[in-house]
Write an enzyme that holds these catalytic residues in place. Structure first.
Site, PDB file in Angstrom:
ATOM      1  CE  LYS A  82      13.726   2.027  -3.475  1.00 15.32           C
ATOM      2  NZ  LYS A  82      13.035   1.293  -2.424  1.00 15.32           N
ATOM      3  CG  HIS A 130       3.323   0.939  -5.389  1.00 13.53           C
ATOM      4  ND1 HIS A 130       3.513   1.976  -4.509  1.00 13.53           N
ATOM      5  CD2 HIS A 130       3.866  -0.158  -4.797  1.00 13.53           C
ATOM      6  CE1 HIS A 130       4.129   1.536  -3.436  1.00 13.53           C
ATOM      7  NE2 HIS A 130       4.372   0.257  -3.585  1.00 13.53           N
ATOM      8  CD  GLN A 139      10.450  -7.711  -2.255  1.00 11.21           C
ATOM      9  OE1 GLN A 139      10.345  -7.602  -1.053  1.00 11.21           O
ATOM     10  NE2 GLN A 139       9.740  -6.968  -3.086  1.00 11.21           N
ATOM     11  CG  LEU A 183       8.885   7.462  -7.360  1.00 13.83           C
ATOM     12  CD1 LEU A 183       7.426   7.677  -7.746  1.00 13.83           C
ATOM     13  CD2 LEU A 183       9.462   8.760  -6.811  1.00 13.83           C
ATOM     14  N   GLY A 227       0.809  -1.219   0.000  1.00 11.65           N
ATOM     15  CA  GLY A 227       0.000   0.000   0.000  1.00 11.65           C
ATOM     16  C   GLY A 227       0.836   1.259   0.000  1.00 11.65           C
TER      17      GLY A 227
HETATM   18  O1  PAF Z   1       7.968  -5.122  -1.895  1.00 10.91           O
HETATM   19  C1  PAF Z   1       6.990  -5.129  -1.124  1.00 10.91           C
HETATM   20  O2  PAF Z   1       6.174  -4.195  -1.086  1.00 10.91           O
HETATM   21  C2  PAF Z   1       6.792  -6.312  -0.190  1.00 10.91           C
HETATM   22  O3  PAF Z   1       8.000  -6.833   0.219  1.00 10.91           O
HETATM   23  C3  PAF Z   1       5.886  -7.405  -0.779  1.00 10.91           C
HETATM   24  C4  PAF Z   1       6.496  -8.018  -2.023  1.00 10.91           C
HETATM   25  C5  PAF Z   1       4.513  -6.820  -1.132  1.00 10.91           C
HETATM   26  C6  PAF Z   1       5.675  -8.528   0.237  1.00 10.91           C
HETATM   27  O4  PAF Z   1       5.085  -8.052   1.398  1.00 10.91           O
END
Ligand code: PAF
Length: 279
Positions: A146, A33, A150, A181, A27
């Site tokens: 970014k 996003h 991950q 951002l 969020g």
């Molecule tokens: O990158 C993110 O915003 C979070 O790590 C994710 C992938 C939504 C998991 O909570």
């Protein structure tokens, strides 16, 4: 756009959808996003987004409680992007009982860089991502570059578990002055916001040095950390790594032109920023 919080309801809604493109978020949505939503649309239909601030990936002294929650504004933005379903579970919906089964990334990827400074972070991420995938059952899912580490960890997880979800990487969305951002940029004071693009400038300087043949990696990293520290930042790491596995390049790797990325994390005031640049 349908807003759904229960897993059962989501399953009913998504039954028979074979080309779903999914964008998981926590969020506080910004243009970065929204660029992921647009990329998702190119790769599938319908687009499903999720908003869930995942307690499992926050350390005890991190910002879980103060993480910005802007649900109504987020809903309006997603509606404009033509998102079909927003999955917004409560903690009770997603973790009705303590989440005892977790996905732990391998130490040599999960415990380096971000994982070294945020113990347990990637286990929290992979656990929630696997669970969200299990709920949404997407054909593709979009993650931003970014969060470079991950992205790599999620991609490796999807491969090793043979998940039927293709991971799509989205380029980092930057403000005009170069700052990547991030929801955490909202924590910056006006003075810190003016200083923040220096991180990306420094990554560019490091990348240019490497491109022009300066291959003393340790010296480059040490100098870059010192330059940030001189400006009042507290760098956790600035590190030149192999794009393939985020390990440090050997002399042999450098000689044969291995593809590299420079990754960084540093605190400006109390705000921790991360960024990276492929060299
Ligand atoms: O990158 C993110 O915003 C979070 O790590 C994710 C992938 C939504 C998991 O909570």
């Amino acid at each position: 756009m349908k807003i759904i919080s229960s897993i059962d309801e989501l399953r009913d809604q998504m039954r028979g959808q074979l080309r779903t493109a999914f964008v998981p978020t926590m969020g506080n949505l910004h243009e970065g996003h929204l660029s992921l939503m647009r990329l998702a649309r190119k790769h599938g239909d319908p687009v499903v987004a999720s908003i869930f601030v995942n307690r499992l990936q926050f350390g005890p002294n991190e910002d879980f409680d103060k993480y910005p929650r802007t649900f109504q504004a987020d809903v309006e933005k997603l509606e404009k992007e033509g998102v079909y379903v927003l999955f917004a579970p409560t903690e009770k919906d997603l973790y009705p009982e303590p989440q005892e089964y977790r996905v732990r990334p391998p130490d040599d990827l999960g415990n380096i860089l971000e994982g070294e400074f945020r113990p347990g972070f990637f286990t929290g991420v992979t656990t929630v991502v696997l669970k969200l995938f299990s709920c949404v059952q997407p054909r593709v899912a979009v993650f931003g570059k970014k969060d470079y580490q991950q992205l790599m960890i999620v991609r490796n997880m999807a491969k090793q578990f043979a998940l039927p979800t293709e991971i799509i990487a989205a380029e980092t969305y930057r403000a005009e002055d170069g700052l990547a951002l991030s929801s955490r940029n909202g924590y910056l004071s006006p003075e810190e916001r003016a200083e923040a693009p220096k991180l990306y400038q420094l990554l560019n300087d490091v990348a240019n040095e490497v491109r022009s043949g300066h291959l003393d990696i340790f010296e480059l990293e040490r100098n870059a950390m010192a330059r940030l520290a001189e400006r009042g930042w507290k760098p956790d790491y600035i590190s030149i790594r192999k794009r393939a596995d985020l390990q440090p390049p050997s002399a042999g790797d450098l000689a044969k032109g291995e593809q590299l990325v420079v990754v960084a994390a540093a605190k400006l005031g109390t705000t921790r920023l991360i960024d990276n640049l492929e060299i």
